[in-house]
Enzyme design. Structure first.
Site, PDB file in Angstrom:
ATOM      1  N   GLY A  53       0.848  -1.197   0.000  1.00 14.18           N
ATOM      2  CA  GLY A  53       0.000   0.000   0.000  1.00 14.18           C
ATOM      3  C   GLY A  53       0.873   1.232   0.000  1.00 14.18           C
ATOM      4  N   CYS A  80       5.119  -6.338   1.588  1.00 12.04           N
ATOM      5  CA  CYS A  80       5.504  -4.938   1.741  1.00 12.04           C
ATOM      6  C   CYS A  80       4.748  -4.291   2.906  1.00 12.04           C
ATOM      7  CB  CYS A  80       5.289  -4.216   0.404  1.00 12.04           C
ATOM      8  SG  CYS A  80       6.106  -2.634   0.321  1.00 12.04           S
ATOM      9  N   TYR A  81       3.805  -3.411   2.624  1.00 10.07           N
ATOM     10  CA  TYR A  81       2.993  -2.813   3.697  1.00 10.07           C
ATOM     11  C   TYR A  81       2.348  -3.916   4.545  1.00 10.07           C
ATOM     12  CZ  TYR A  81      -0.509   0.190   5.937  1.00 10.07           C
ATOM     13  OH  TYR A  81      -1.282   0.858   6.850  1.00 10.07           O
ATOM     14  N   HIS A 168       8.365  -7.339  -3.535  1.00 10.97           N
ATOM     15  CA  HIS A 168       7.125  -7.668  -4.261  1.00 10.97           C
ATOM     16  C   HIS A 168       7.277  -8.966  -5.057  1.00 10.97           C
ATOM     17  CE1 HIS A 168       4.796  -4.091  -3.374  1.00 10.97           C
ATOM     18  NE2 HIS A 168       5.966  -3.470  -3.311  1.00 10.97           N
ATOM     19  N   GLU A 170       5.029 -10.535  -6.555  1.00  6.32           N
ATOM     20  CA  GLU A 170       4.049 -10.640  -7.644  1.00  6.32           C
ATOM     21  C   GLU A 170       4.540 -10.041  -8.959  1.00  6.32           C
ATOM     22  OE1 GLU A 170       4.051  -8.733  -5.067  1.00  6.32           O
ATOM     23  OE2 GLU A 170       3.013  -6.842  -5.318  1.00  6.32           O
ATOM     24  N   SER A 222     -18.957  -8.798 -30.550  1.00  7.42           N
ATOM     25  CA  SER A 222     -18.200  -7.713 -31.160  1.00  7.42           C
ATOM     26  C   SER A 222     -17.071  -8.250 -32.027  1.00  7.42           C
ATOM     27  CB  SER A 222     -17.577  -6.854 -30.061  1.00  7.42           C
ATOM     28  OG  SER A 222     -16.624  -7.633 -29.352  1.00  7.42           O
ATOM     29  N   GLY A 223     -16.756  -9.541 -31.846  1.00  9.69           N
ATOM     30  CA  GLY A 223     -15.560 -10.080 -32.484  1.00  9.69           C
ATOM     31  C   GLY A 223     -14.434 -10.140 -31.475  1.00  9.69           C
ATOM     32  N   GLY A 224     -14.579  -9.442 -30.378  1.00  9.03           N
ATOM     33  CA  GLY A 224     -13.565  -9.445 -29.323  1.00  9.03           C
ATOM     34  C   GLY A 224     -13.632 -10.734 -28.521  1.00  9.03           C
ATOM     35  N   VAL A 225     -12.566 -10.980 -27.770  1.00  7.98           N
ATOM     36  CA  VAL A 225     -12.447 -12.260 -27.083  1.00  7.98           C
ATOM     37  C   VAL A 225     -13.475 -12.405 -25.944  1.00  7.98           C
ATOM     38  CG1 VAL A 225     -10.500 -11.448 -25.661  1.00  7.98           C
ATOM     39  CG2 VAL A 225     -10.821 -13.879 -26.000  1.00  7.98           C
ATOM     40  N   ASP A 226     -13.785 -11.329 -25.227  1.00  6.50           N
ATOM     41  CA  ASP A 226     -14.683 -11.476 -24.072  1.00  6.50           C
ATOM     42  C   ASP A 226     -16.091 -11.901 -24.485  1.00  6.50           C
ATOM     43  OD1 ASP A 226     -12.492 -10.477 -22.830  1.00  6.50           O
ATOM     44  OD2 ASP A 226     -13.331  -8.494 -22.435  1.00  6.50           O
ATOM     45  N   SER A 227     -16.654 -11.189 -25.455  1.00 11.31           N
ATOM     46  CA  SER A 227     -18.016 -11.544 -25.844  1.00 11.31           C
ATOM     47  C   SER A 227     -18.043 -12.910 -26.535  1.00 11.31           C
ATOM     48  CB  SER A 227     -18.656 -10.463 -26.719  1.00 11.31           C
ATOM     49  OG  SER A 227     -17.924 -10.259 -27.899  1.00 11.31           O
ATOM     50  N   LYS A 368      -8.461 -11.302 -17.699  1.00  7.90           N
ATOM     51  CA  LYS A 368      -8.368 -11.439 -19.157  1.00  7.90           C
ATOM     52  C   LYS A 368      -7.602 -12.700 -19.591  1.00  7.90           C
ATOM     53  CE  LYS A 368      -9.087  -9.213 -23.098  1.00  7.90           C
ATOM     54  NZ  LYS A 368     -10.277  -8.396 -23.411  1.00  7.90           N
TER      55      LYS A 368
END
Ligand code: XMP
Length: 512
Positions: A53, A80-81, A168, A170, A222-227, A368
């Site tokens: 943080g 960290c924090y 960190h 991550e 839409s052609g996008g990966v999510d939809s 994603k």
């Protein structure tokens, strides 16, 4: 499901922590640091991670969590924090600002027998970002590792399953960070992995079936990966009950509408209504130069058309949306600053609340990269799963100034060349996004023996992790040369090419 709960103290990297935990095979959720612990019990917590943080634990009013978190007795990793909070809680001595450290440092393992450090070599590179340090530990805690400027860079308890790291783990700059996070989950917390895309698929299918019953469901593609992934997942659950609506705004890339439609209909066997609305969008956009205006017009028109189509279908009960986990994380930064709006985003994930359908959001728990992994499990073609990000308003934001058929054709052809040349070249790293932009600039040139006065096309290629920040890609000169020569030779109306060498910030990825 057993959940690793990540308490977010306003860290820049909380989402990265969550991604690493998921990659290690454990379901996790991010919750704001000050949420009452009893409200998190519904998540069935199995272990806790306290994030970093921006504050100092020694500052007055420093953000802290519900005391019940420490009383829970759950295994705990402080980063960290988070490590400083653990240290403060157990009565360690902390000092402020003694030896601040930002950036790379060499970590030296002091206690190789501790399970947190299993497989971590005696020396490795870590990423530091802290002002305060832990000075002295109480009896049951021992220092596990150190850096040249930080004598206590990792801590562990002999009595409780409590560990902390000052650096960190991550971020990719910490060499053995992934290993450390896995060690915490597997060796310190000793919890069983419970997160994989194939089992997620199975349970989602059952959940969707149960929720939807016999009603009709619609989904905007839409052609996008999510939809695409959301629709395919829902279709797997309820088959013919799903109708997809593909509003083709005519602002897609070369051949894209055809390819997307073929993939949806022929490969995925989705039930798709194709609405060719190119003329309608072009008419709305005629003469519009202002980028925000373009975005807003396209967003509104998209919704209007989607609503018209949806109204033609009988008995629709549900609407599928491709909402992802980063959109639903309830974030609370200790000192939150209201952000300025840079661009109005339009995407298919954001259909209006006033549409009277209950929502099915099967990707709400996913990042994603997990959506892509799920797409692969569902058998989606690679060109959809690995598709580079593409803005909802499409090529409209890559034509600077007014849009017409001719200018669309120029940017579409130039873009196709950029993609083709970059995709046939082995690059490391492969750019995250690459495209052509049609500028409103004309310049003088000479072709054959004649003078030309034609358009300037800009080429943009960036490297990025997530689109939030980006650097321009150092493309090889001969690749740039091929792109330039081909565009000028093959795309009528273009006589000059520029390469965009700005990072984000200060520029954005798209020009509008
Ligand atoms: P900017 O231009 O804001 O872009 O630096 C960051 C990333 O977002 C994409 N982008 C969009 N994506 N709807 C989307 O779904 C939009 O309206 C939109 N505008 C920009 C952009 O391509 C980049 O990957």
């Amino acid at each position: 499901m057993k959940t690793v709960v990540i308490l977010d103290f306003g860290a820049q990297y909380s989402q990265l922590i969550a991604r690493r935990v998921r990659e290690a095979g454990y379901y996790c959720e991010i919750v704001p640091y000050d949420r009452p612990w009893k409200d998190s019990l519904a998540l069935d917590p199995a272990a806790l991670v306290l994030s970093g943080g921006p504050e100092s634990t020694l500052a007055e009013g420093a953000p802290t969590c519900d005391a019940a978190v420490f009383a829970s007795g759950l295994p705990m990793l402080g980063i960290c924090y988070g490590m400083q909070l653990i240290a403060r809680e157990v009565g360690a001595e902390l000092v402020s600002g003694g030896a601040p450290e930002y950036g790379p440092a060499t970590l030296r393992v002091l206690d190789p027998s501790h399970p947190l450090l299993a497989g971590v070599p005696e020396q490795s590179r870590v990423w530091m970002s802290h002002g305060d340090s832990v000075q002295r530990l109480p009896g049951d805690f021992t220092p596990l590792a150190a850096t040249p400027r930080c004598s206590i860079a990792a801590i562990g308890s002999k009595k409780r399953r409590m560990v902390g790291v000052q650096f960190h783990p991550e971020v990719v700059h910490t060499e053995y960070g992934k290993q450390l996070i896995e060690n915490f989950l597997r060796e310190v917390a000793k919890i069983t992995p419970n997160w994989a895309m194939d089992s997620f698929l199975e349970s989602s299918v059952a959940e969707i079936r149960e929720r939807v019953g016999g009603r009709r469901v619609i989904c905007a593609l839409s052609g996008g990966v999510d939809s695409a992934v959301a629709a395919t997942l829902v279709a797997r659950a309820i088959g013919e009950q799903l109708t997809c609506i593909f509003v083709d705004h005519g602002l897609l890339r070369k051949n894209e509408a055809k390819e997307v439609l073929a993939a949806f209909r022929d490969v995925l066997h989705l039930n798709v209504i194709h609405v060719d609305a190119a003329e309608r969008f072009l008419a709305k956009l005629a003469g519009v130069e202002d980028p925000e205006r373009k975005r807003i017009l396209i967003g509104h028109e998209f919704i209007a058309i989607f609503e018209e189509e949806a109204a033609k279908l009988p008995d629709v009960g549900y609407l599928v949306q491709g909402t992802l986990y980063p959109d639903v994380i309830e974030s609370k930064t200790p000192q939150s600053k209201a952000g300025h709006k840079i661009k109005s985003h339009h995407n298919v994930g954001g259909l209006p609340e006033h549409m009277n359908f209950a929502l099915v959001e099967p990707l709400r728990a996913l990042f994603k990269d997990e959506v892509r992994a799920l797409g692969r499990v569902l058998g989606l073609p690679e060109h959809i799963v690995a598709r580079q990000p593409f803005p909802g308003p499409g090529l409209a934001v890559r034509i600077i100034g007014a849009i017409d058929e001719e200018r669309l054709e120029i940017v579409r052809e130039a873009d196709a060349i950029v993609r083709e040349e970059i995709e046939r070249t082995a690059l490391d790293p492969h750019p995250w996004q690459y495209f052509a932009v049609l500028t409103p600039v004309k310049s003088v040139g000479v072709m054959g023996d004649g003078r030309t006065y034609a358009n300037l096309v800009a080429v943009r290629a960036i490297v990025s992790e997530d689109g939030m920040t980006a650097d321009w890609a150092r493309l090889p000169h001969d690749l740039l040369a091929r792109i330039s020569t081909r565009i000028v030779n093959e795309v009528p109306g273009v006589n000059r090419i520029a390469y965009d060498i700005t990072s984000k910030p200060p520029a954005t990825v798209e020009w509008e």
